[in-house]
Structure formats: structure tokens, C-alpha cells
Motif scaffolding. Structure first.
Motif, PDB file in Angstrom:
ATOM      1  N   SER A   1      29.790  28.470  32.336  1.00 42.68           N
ATOM      2  CA  SER A   1      29.209  27.477  31.429  1.00 42.68           C
ATOM      3  C   SER A   1      30.171  26.297  31.408  1.00 42.68           C
ATOM      4  O   SER A   1      31.308  26.411  31.894  1.00 42.68           O
ATOM      5  CB  SER A   1      29.017  28.057  30.023  1.00 42.68           C
ATOM      6  N   PRO A   2      29.774  25.156  30.851  1.00 44.89           N
ATOM      7  CA  PRO A   2      30.710  24.031  30.786  1.00 44.89           C
ATOM      8  C   PRO A   2      31.986  24.336  30.009  1.00 44.89           C
ATOM      9  O   PRO A   2      32.991  23.659  30.207  1.00 44.89           O
ATOM     10  CB  PRO A   2      29.884  22.947  30.072  1.00 44.89           C
ATOM     11  N   ASP A   3      31.960  25.363  29.166  1.00 47.11           N
ATOM     12  CA  ASP A   3      33.124  25.684  28.335  1.00 47.11           C
ATOM     13  C   ASP A   3      33.851  26.954  28.738  1.00 47.11           C
ATOM     14  O   ASP A   3      34.977  27.181  28.307  1.00 47.11           O
ATOM     15  CB  ASP A   3      32.693  25.831  26.863  1.00 47.11           C
ATOM     16  N   THR A   4      33.217  27.815  29.539  1.00 50.32           N
ATOM     17  CA  THR A   4      33.729  29.166  29.751  1.00 50.32           C
ATOM     18  C   THR A   4      33.814  29.527  31.220  1.00 50.32           C
ATOM     19  O   THR A   4      32.945  29.167  32.011  1.00 50.32           O
ATOM     20  CB  THR A   4      32.825  30.197  29.028  1.00 50.32           C
ATOM     21  N   ALA A   5      34.869  30.271  31.561  1.00 50.51           N
ATOM     22  CA  ALA A   5      35.051  30.774  32.919  1.00 50.51           C
ATOM     23  C   ALA A   5      35.212  32.290  32.887  1.00 50.51           C
ATOM     24  O   ALA A   5      35.754  32.854  31.930  1.00 50.51           O
ATOM     25  CB  ALA A   5      36.277  30.135  33.563  1.00 50.51           C
ATOM     26  N   LEU A   6      34.728  32.942  33.921  1.00 53.66           N
ATOM     27  CA  LEU A   6      34.970  34.370  34.127  1.00 53.66           C
ATOM     28  C   LEU A   6      36.078  34.482  35.160  1.00 53.66           C
ATOM     29  O   LEU A   6      35.947  33.995  36.283  1.00 53.66           O
ATOM     30  CB  LEU A   6      33.698  35.063  34.619  1.00 53.66           C
ATOM     31  N   VAL A   7      37.192  35.095  34.757  1.00 52.70           N
ATOM     32  CA  VAL A   7      38.388  35.156  35.600  1.00 52.70           C
ATOM     33  C   VAL A   7      38.611  36.584  36.077  1.00 52.70           C
ATOM     34  O   VAL A   7      38.524  37.532  35.292  1.00 52.70           O
ATOM     35  CB  VAL A   7      39.630  34.671  34.825  1.00 52.70           C
ATOM     36  N   MET A   8      38.897  36.733  37.365  1.00 52.82           N
ATOM     37  CA  MET A   8      39.252  38.029  37.942  1.00 52.82           C
ATOM     38  C   MET A   8      40.594  37.900  38.650  1.00 52.82           C
ATOM     39  O   MET A   8      40.734  37.084  39.561  1.00 52.82           O
ATOM     40  CB  MET A   8      38.195  38.492  38.941  1.00 52.82           C
ATOM     41  N   ALA A   9      41.560  38.681  38.202  1.00 59.22           N
ATOM     42  CA  ALA A   9      42.859  38.766  38.880  1.00 59.22           C
ATOM     43  C   ALA A   9      42.922  40.151  39.528  1.00 59.22           C
ATOM     44  O   ALA A   9      43.090  41.159  38.847  1.00 59.22           O
ATOM     45  CB  ALA A   9      43.991  38.575  37.890  1.00 59.22           C
ATOM     46  N   THR A  10      42.748  40.190  40.849  1.00 59.63           N
ATOM     47  CA  THR A  10      42.638  41.445  41.589  1.00 59.63           C
ATOM     48  C   THR A  10      43.899  41.658  42.415  1.00 59.63           C
ATOM     49  O   THR A  10      44.472  40.701  42.934  1.00 59.63           O
ATOM     50  CB  THR A  10      41.409  41.393  42.520  1.00 59.63           C
ATOM     51  N   TYR A  11      44.317  42.928  42.535  1.00 55.85           N
ATOM     52  CA  TYR A  11      45.528  43.183  43.313  1.00 55.85           C
ATOM     53  C   TYR A  11      45.463  44.566  43.945  1.00 55.85           C
ATOM     54  O   TYR A  11      44.784  45.475  43.465  1.00 55.85           O
ATOM     55  CB  TYR A  11      46.780  43.037  42.443  1.00 55.85           C
ATOM     56  N   LEU A  12      46.172  44.694  45.067  1.00 54.75           N
ATOM     57  CA  LEU A  12      46.177  45.936  45.833  1.00 54.75           C
ATOM     58  C   LEU A  12      47.188  46.922  45.269  1.00 54.75           C
ATOM     59  O   LEU A  12      48.231  46.543  44.728  1.00 54.75           O
ATOM     60  CB  LEU A  12      46.507  45.646  47.299  1.00 54.75           C
ATOM     61  N   THR A  13      46.872  48.203  45.412  1.00 54.84           N
ATOM     62  CA  THR A  13      47.778  49.260  44.984  1.00 54.84           C
ATOM     63  C   THR A  13      47.472  50.509  45.809  1.00 54.84           C
ATOM     64  O   THR A  13      46.682  50.459  46.758  1.00 54.84           O
ATOM     65  CB  THR A  13      47.624  49.527  43.469  1.00 54.84           C
ATOM     66  N   ASP A  14      48.095  51.627  45.454  1.00 52.68           N
ATOM     67  CA  ASP A  14      47.875  52.878  46.183  1.00 52.68           C
ATOM     68  C   ASP A  14      47.881  54.021  45.179  1.00 52.68           C
ATOM     69  O   ASP A  14      48.930  54.437  44.688  1.00 52.68           O
ATOM     70  CB  ASP A  14      48.980  53.078  47.229  1.00 52.68           C
ATOM     71  N   GLU A  15      46.691  54.529  44.853  1.00 50.25           N
ATOM     72  CA  GLU A  15      46.596  55.573  43.824  1.00 50.25           C
ATOM     73  C   GLU A  15      47.191  56.904  44.272  1.00 50.25           C
ATOM     74  O   GLU A  15      47.378  57.811  43.458  1.00 50.25           O
ATOM     75  CB  GLU A  15      45.145  55.767  43.393  1.00 50.25           C
ATOM     76  N   ARG A  16      47.522  57.039  45.544  1.00 48.12           N
ATOM     77  CA  ARG A  16      48.172  58.263  46.027  1.00 48.12           C
ATOM     78  C   ARG A  16      49.622  58.339  45.572  1.00 48.12           C
ATOM     79  O   ARG A  16      50.221  59.417  45.537  1.00 48.12           O
ATOM     80  CB  ARG A  16      48.099  58.317  47.555  1.00 48.12           C
ATOM     81  N   LYS A  17      50.209  57.172  45.231  1.00 49.02           N
ATOM     82  CA  LYS A  17      51.588  57.122  44.750  1.00 49.02           C
ATOM     83  C   LYS A  17      51.555  56.980  43.237  1.00 49.02           C
ATOM     84  O   LYS A  17      51.438  55.876  42.705  1.00 49.02           O
ATOM     85  CB  LYS A  17      52.328  55.945  45.405  1.00 49.02           C
TER      86      LYS A  17
END
Length: 315
Positions: free
Chosen positions: A269-285
Motif C-alpha cells: 500500500s502507499p503506507d505499508t511494506a511487507l518485508v522478508m529477511a531470509t537466510y540460509l542455515t542447516d537444521e542438521r547442526k
């Protein structure tokens, strides 16, 4: 609910369709095209996401900037309440109850059918991709679009980590970029004004073929997962005016853990943003994964201090 996947009926003259909960967005849009109709918005997971699934998990996506939140596209729905009562809800008298079913993961009721308001298939489309020398210029560009008279169908910023997430080592690398999709009429004039705004922020327009490729990539936001092998994300809504400062603080948080986050900002919207901060990991560790998991909480707290809020509540 995925077996409840029928397009029940189409009201061409009033531009509405009744669908079962498990209809997949992309299949629905393809079926509606035979009537010259299209959905007003859809999730980036449209190839697999269902209509009621997206309603239950948030409802902001591609087309929200121009056409609004999914709540504005629901004319009616049928829901099974916790005591087994089947309710046929209409948008005007039952707005509060319908709103309580959006973004709450199906905890208050099970949606079985939805009547959606539709639009005509757009007469014209334009897809523009602009590359910027740094994140500040790119974010200033989306701020300028948000405050202008132009309302594109879709605007998304990606930092360089996101733009190059799946690129081969020898492939051309992209700087921070913004894709703009314009649909409807008078697209030439609208795109000219968008280009002027880009030029004022030192944007360089990429070729149309590249723009269309990145437009197609909107359906694969998790495409970098194969490099993980796991992936985590902080996802939140934020005032447009707070985006630059918030991302700067979140990048510093991830940098302290030697992580380069893949940031996306969808203008909804003119006032609002949807932000995604994505990052890699390893659930085996396990220890590493847990430390990375807690970063979501830290990133969300940074967003909350900037008047952000969660995208969907869930459990």
C-alpha cells in the motif's frame, strides 16, 4: 482441504466466482481466463497455495498494492465453526467475523467456500526492472513510488544477496534492484513516469527480457533453499517510511553472526511494506540451527521498535 478444489460457479456480469477452499490460485486464474476474468491479487506461492490457505495465513501478495488486501476481495464465505455450526457469511454484515479468520491459521473456524470479487484481464501490461548502485537509492525509489500518484500492480525491492541467490559463480551479478509491474490501460504513460522517478534515484533500467525473467521468478521466493540446505525467514509488515532504517539494523544483526540476509520488500500500500529477511542455515547442526532460529525473534523485535507488526499471527 486440498480435495475441495472445485470452481463452483462464475458470475461473469458481476465479476465474482464461488470456489472451494482447496482451489490452487494459479489453476483458478487459468480457469477464470476462459471468462476473460482474473483474480485481483494472489500469493507468490500461487502455483501451490490454496485460496483458503492464503486467506488463513495473511492475504497480502502480488496485486495488493493496486487492489488491496484479500479482505477487500471476499464477497462471502462459508465457515464451519468450532461447535460444528455451518455459517454462510456475507462481507457487509459479517466483516468482523470474516476478518477474524484472516491470518489466524484456521484456529477459529474452517473455511470451506469463498466468493471472490474479480477483475477483467488487463488490456496491457508492462514489466520494468531497475538496478541501483546501493540499497538506499533502491529504497528511496520505492518510497517515491509510494508517495506518487502512480499505483503499479506490483513493486518489489531485492537486495543484491536476494537478486543473486541462485546465480552461478561466473554469472552476471546484480546490484539492489526493484521490479515494477503495471497492468491495465495507459501503461506507456505510466511506465514513463515510473522511469522518471527511477532516474531521479540513479536507477538503471535493465532490458525487458531480464525484467520478464524476474517477473516469472516471483513464484519462487524460496529458490535459494537448495544452497542451505535449510532456510529461515523473519516476515513482518512495516511503515514504508521505516524500511531503510529497519533493514540497516537487521543487516547489522545478521552481520554480527556472519550471515548475509536476502531481503525483499513488497510494497502493499502507499503506507505499508511487507518485508522478508531470509537466510540460509542447516537444521542438521542443532546448535547452529537454534542460534539462527532465535535471530528471527531478534529481527522481529527490531521491526516492532519501528512500528512493525507480524504478518499473520498463527499459533
Amino acid at each position: 482441504m486440498t480435495r475441495m478444489n472445485k470452481l463452483v460457479s462464475v458470475d461473469d456480469s458481476n465479476m465474482k466466482a464461488r470456489v472451494e477452499a482447496g482451489v490452487v490460485w494459479r489453476k483458478l486464474d487459468k480457469a477464470l481466463s476462459r471468462y476473460g476474468l482474473a483474480v485481483k491479487s494472489y500469493p507468490t506461492s500461487a502455483p501451490s497455495s490454496t485460496v483458503a490457505g492464503w486467506i488463513a495465513t495473511g492475504g497480502y501478495g502480488v496485486g495488493s498494492l493496486e487492489n488491496g488486501h484479500i479482505a477487500e476481495h471476499i464477497d462471502a464465505l462459508i465457515a464451519v465453526m468450532p461447535d460444528g455450526e455451518i455459517r454462510d457469511l456475507k462481507s457487509s454484515p459479517d466483516n468482523d467475523l470474516i476478518s477474524s479468520l484472516i491470518g489466524t491459521e484456521g484456529q477459529f473456524a474452517v473455511i470451506t467456500e469463498v466468493v471472490l470479487k474479480l477483475r477483467r484481464i488487463p488490456e496491457e501490461t508492462k514489466t520494468l526492472l531497475f538496478e541501483f548502485k546501493d540499497d538506499n537509492n533502491a529504497i528511496n525509489f520505492i518510497n517515491a513510488i509510494a508517495s506518487s500518484d502512480e499505483v503499479p500492480f506490483f513493486v518489489k525491492y531485492e537486495n543484491s544477496e536476494s537478486m543473486n541467490a541462485t546465480a552461478d559463480e561466473n554469472a552476471e551479478k546484480y546490484g539492489p534492484s526493484v521490479i515494477v509491474r503495471i497492468e491495465g490501460t495507459d501503461t506507456d504513460n505510466k511506465s514513463s513516469r515510473i522511469k522518471e522517478i527511477s532516474a531521479k534515484n540513479s536507477g538503471i533500467q535493465r532490458e525487458e527480457e531480464t525484467a520478464l525473467h524476474h517477473w516469472d521468478e516471483r513464484f519462487y521466493p524460496m529458490r535459494a533453499k537448495k544452497k542451505g540446505p535449510s532456510m529461515l525467514a523473519a516476515e513482518f509488515l512495516l511503515p514504508v517510511s521505516s524500511v531503510a532504517e529497519t533493514l540497516k539494523d537487521i543487516d547489522a544483526l545478521f552481520a554480527s553472526k556472519k550471515i548475509k540476509a536476502m531481503n525483499e520488500v513488497h510494497l502493499i500500500s502507499p503506507d505499508t511494506a511487507l518485508v522478508m529477511a531470509t537466510y540460509l542455515t542447516d537444521e542438521r547442526k542443532k546448535e547452529l540451527y537454534l542460534s539462527h532460529l532465535f535471530l528471527i525473534d531478534s529481527a522481529m523485535k527490531i521491526a516492532f521498535k519501528k512500528k512493525g507488526k507480524p504478518y499473520g499471527l498463527g499459533i
